[in-house]
Design a protein around this motif. Structure first.
Motif, mmCIF file in Angstrom:
data_model
loop_
_atom_site.group_PDB
_atom_site.id
_atom_site.type_symbol
_atom_site.label_atom_id
_atom_site.label_comp_id
_atom_site.label_asym_id
_atom_site.label_seq_id
_atom_site.Cartn_x
_atom_site.Cartn_y
_atom_site.Cartn_z
ATOM 1 N N ASN A 6 1.006 -1.046 0.102
ATOM 2 C CA ASN A 6 -0.027 -0.240 -0.016
ATOM 3 C C ASN A 6 0.735 1.246 -0.222
ATOM 4 O O ASN A 6 0.702 2.247 -0.778
ATOM 5 C CB ASN A 6 -0.863 -0.134 1.269
ATOM 6 C CG ASN A 6 -1.870 -1.071 1.127
ATOM 7 O OD1 ASN A 6 -2.382 -1.481 0.097
ATOM 8 N ND2 ASN A 6 -2.344 -1.697 2.285
ATOM 9 N N PHE A 7 1.982 1.101 0.732
ATOM 10 C CA PHE A 7 2.785 2.435 0.838
ATOM 11 C C PHE A 7 3.538 2.724 -0.850
ATOM 12 O O PHE A 7 3.777 4.022 -1.102
ATOM 13 C CB PHE A 7 3.981 1.830 1.585
ATOM 14 C CG PHE A 7 5.018 3.157 1.855
ATOM 15 C CD1 PHE A 7 6.060 3.091 1.117
ATOM 16 C CD2 PHE A 7 4.872 4.307 2.673
ATOM 17 C CE1 PHE A 7 7.121 3.968 1.241
ATOM 18 C CE2 PHE A 7 5.564 5.248 2.797
ATOM 19 C CZ PHE A 7 6.741 5.160 1.952
ATOM 20 N N ASN A 10 0.101 3.546 -3.217
ATOM 21 C CA ASN A 10 -0.858 4.855 -2.928
ATOM 22 C C ASN A 10 0.007 6.218 -2.769
ATOM 23 O O ASN A 10 0.053 6.737 -1.899
ATOM 24 C CB ASN A 10 -1.601 4.734 -1.387
ATOM 25 C CG ASN A 10 -2.341 3.472 -1.576
ATOM 26 O OD1 ASN A 10 -3.030 3.226 -2.584
ATOM 27 N ND2 ASN A 10 -2.559 2.872 -0.388
ATOM 28 N N LYS A 11 0.457 6.557 -3.851
ATOM 29 C CA LYS A 11 1.194 7.603 -4.001
ATOM 30 C C LYS A 11 0.241 8.874 -4.503
ATOM 31 O O LYS A 11 -0.896 8.395 -5.047
ATOM 32 C CB LYS A 11 2.403 7.868 -5.123
ATOM 33 C CG LYS A 11 3.531 6.982 -4.718
ATOM 34 C CD LYS A 11 4.707 7.050 -5.521
ATOM 35 C CE LYS A 11 6.005 6.525 -5.133
ATOM 36 N NZ LYS A 11 7.056 6.887 -5.930
ATOM 37 N N GLN A 12 0.362 9.987 -3.973
ATOM 38 C CA GLN A 12 -0.610 10.973 -4.234
ATOM 39 C C GLN A 12 -0.060 12.191 -4.804
ATOM 40 O O GLN A 12 1.185 12.416 -4.840
ATOM 41 C CB GLN A 12 -0.985 11.310 -2.696
ATOM 42 C CG GLN A 12 -1.618 10.378 -1.794
ATOM 43 C CD GLN A 12 -1.816 10.656 -0.573
ATOM 44 O OE1 GLN A 12 -1.679 11.727 -0.025
ATOM 45 N NE2 GLN A 12 -2.430 9.726 0.314
ATOM 46 N N ILE A 17 -0.273 16.339 -0.788
ATOM 47 C CA ILE A 17 1.098 16.462 0.045
ATOM 48 C C ILE A 17 1.214 17.910 0.591
ATOM 49 O O ILE A 17 1.735 18.213 1.774
ATOM 50 C CB ILE A 17 2.218 16.110 -0.752
ATOM 51 C CG1 ILE A 17 2.313 14.718 -1.158
ATOM 52 C CG2 ILE A 17 3.328 15.977 0.145
ATOM 53 C CD1 ILE A 17 1.806 13.596 -0.181
ATOM 54 N N THR A 78 10.737 11.110 4.063
ATOM 55 C CA THR A 78 9.390 9.989 3.881
ATOM 56 C C THR A 78 8.330 10.611 3.363
ATOM 57 O O THR A 78 7.747 9.819 2.388
ATOM 58 C CB THR A 78 9.073 9.304 5.510
ATOM 59 O OG1 THR A 78 10.123 9.184 6.141
ATOM 60 C CG2 THR A 78 7.899 8.757 5.606
ATOM 61 N N LEU A 79 7.871 11.540 3.619
ATOM 62 C CA LEU A 79 6.923 12.447 2.829
ATOM 63 C C LEU A 79 6.929 12.246 1.383
ATOM 64 O O LEU A 79 6.447 12.242 0.499
ATOM 65 C CB LEU A 79 6.700 14.022 3.142
ATOM 66 C CG LEU A 79 5.467 14.494 2.908
ATOM 67 C CD1 LEU A 79 4.130 13.703 3.284
ATOM 68 C CD2 LEU A 79 5.449 16.092 3.546
ATOM 69 N N THR A 81 8.593 10.004 -0.621
ATOM 70 C CA THR A 81 8.326 8.807 -1.057
ATOM 71 C C THR A 81 6.663 8.533 -1.222
ATOM 72 O O THR A 81 6.363 7.697 -2.167
ATOM 73 C CB THR A 81 8.809 7.605 -0.017
ATOM 74 O OG1 THR A 81 8.044 7.869 1.223
ATOM 75 C CG2 THR A 81 10.200 7.853 0.099
ATOM 76 N N GLN A 82 6.025 9.549 -0.890
ATOM 77 C CA GLN A 82 4.508 9.321 -1.208
ATOM 78 C C GLN A 82 4.103 10.383 -2.081
ATOM 79 O O GLN A 82 2.791 10.268 -2.595
ATOM 80 C CB GLN A 82 3.630 9.967 0.151
ATOM 81 C CG GLN A 82 4.097 8.809 1.408
ATOM 82 C CD GLN A 82 3.351 9.285 2.792
ATOM 83 O OE1 GLN A 82 2.626 10.231 2.673
ATOM 84 N NE2 GLN A 82 3.930 9.000 3.812
ATOM 85 N N GLU A 84 3.660 11.509 -6.093
ATOM 86 C CA GLU A 84 3.764 11.037 -7.198
ATOM 87 C C GLU A 84 4.875 11.446 -8.152
ATOM 88 O O GLU A 84 5.432 12.483 -8.032
ATOM 89 C CB GLU A 84 2.624 11.300 -8.160
ATOM 90 C CG GLU A 84 1.382 10.672 -7.631
ATOM 91 C CD GLU A 84 -0.142 11.111 -8.612
ATOM 92 O OE1 GLU A 84 -0.894 10.536 -8.343
ATOM 93 O OE2 GLU A 84 0.048 12.059 -9.465
ATOM 94 N N VAL A 183 11.215 0.082 -1.280
ATOM 95 C CA VAL A 183 10.447 0.495 -2.268
ATOM 96 C C VAL A 183 10.699 -0.077 -3.712
ATOM 97 O O VAL A 183 9.803 -0.633 -4.361
ATOM 98 C CB VAL A 183 10.749 2.040 -2.511
ATOM 99 C CG1 VAL A 183 9.989 2.706 -3.751
ATOM 100 C CG2 VAL A 183 10.195 2.984 -1.313
#
Length: 253
Positions: A6-7, A10-12, A17, A78-79, A81-82, A84, A183
């Motif tokens: 999921n990590f 689920n990129k946003q 962000i 860490t942020l 990596t989320q 897109e 990742v």
């Protein structure tokens, strides 16, 4: 394993962000800047008063601030990596100034600690000299050796502090490395799952075709069941009943 998948998946987009990123810009970073300025003013006052005992306490207490700043740097990574992939450049541009501020604060704390330690070291050496001067029967060489040993011990303590800082930085780098490896590995697993789904779909198609062929073959063998004269009556039966059977067979076919 499922959480890791999921990590990865689920990129946003950057717009989402921006919400946690705004908290960094508007609250977290300004707070740490104010704390550092207060700490810096306090150190200057204590140095002017030669309050060495309180200086040592301040240095020990504020080590937690440096650790918090390093954690902030890790949270930014860490942020990241989320985000897109198409928004990574924008994220990096927006967070560049935040990273510089955090690094400057860490450097400021380190420099203040270094200055305080140097002042305390000089004070300790002066105290040692005052304690050694009244001694009678002690040669100048022996006193010099004692002073050098004290300095050597203090340098070793400083070296240990630097090594501890280096170890903290190394640990942080290891965390980044492990995160990147996770990742990459989970991305490979997602690709494998996709391939397995494609293979399963192909197997279902092939199975359907095989069942269809089997059904056609069954119809063919049923034709022999209603052609009795071929096996039981011999050639005579074939001559007498052949025409009607052929007509029936052609009609069925």
């Amino acid at each position: 394993m499922a959480d890791a998948l999921n990590f990865v998946i689920n990129k946003q987009p950057y717009k989402i962000i921006e919400v946690p990123l705004a908290k960094f810009t508007e609250d977290v970073i300004p707070h740490h800047q104010n704390v550092y300025q207060q700490y810096k003013s306090s150190i200057k006052k204590l140095l002017a008063l030669n309050n060495y005992e309180q200086l040592e306490k301040e240095i020990k207490e504020k080590k937690r601030n440096v650790k918090q700043l390093r954690n902030l740097m890790y949270e930014l990574d860490t942020l990241r990596t989320q985000v897109e992939d198409e928004d990574l450049d924008k994220f990096d541009m927006e967070t560049l100034s935040l990273r510089k501020i955090i690094l400057n604060l860490i450097t400021g704390y380190t420099e203040l600690e270094k200055t305080v330690n140097q002042v305390i070291e000089r004070q300790n050496v002066e105290l040692e000299k005052e304690n050694l001067e009244p001694l009678e029967g002690t040669s100048q060489i022996q006193m010099q050796q004692t002073i050098e040993e004290i300095k050597l011990q203090q340098r070793e303590e400083q070296l240990n502090k630097v090594e501890n800082i280096h170890k903290d930085v190394q640990d942080l780098n290891d965390i980044y490395k492990n995160l990147n490896e996770m990742v990459v590995n989970q991305a490979d697993l997602v690709d494998q799952i996709s391939n397995d789904v494609d293979n399963t779909q192909q197997n279902v198609i092939e199975g359907t075709r095989t069942l269809a062929k089997a059904h056609n073959y069954r119809g063919f063998f049923r034709w022999h069941d209603w052609w009795p004269h071929w096996s039981r009556s011999g050639s005579k039966g074939r001559r007498s009943g052949g025409g009607s059977l052929r007509n029936s067979w052609l009609h069925w076919w």
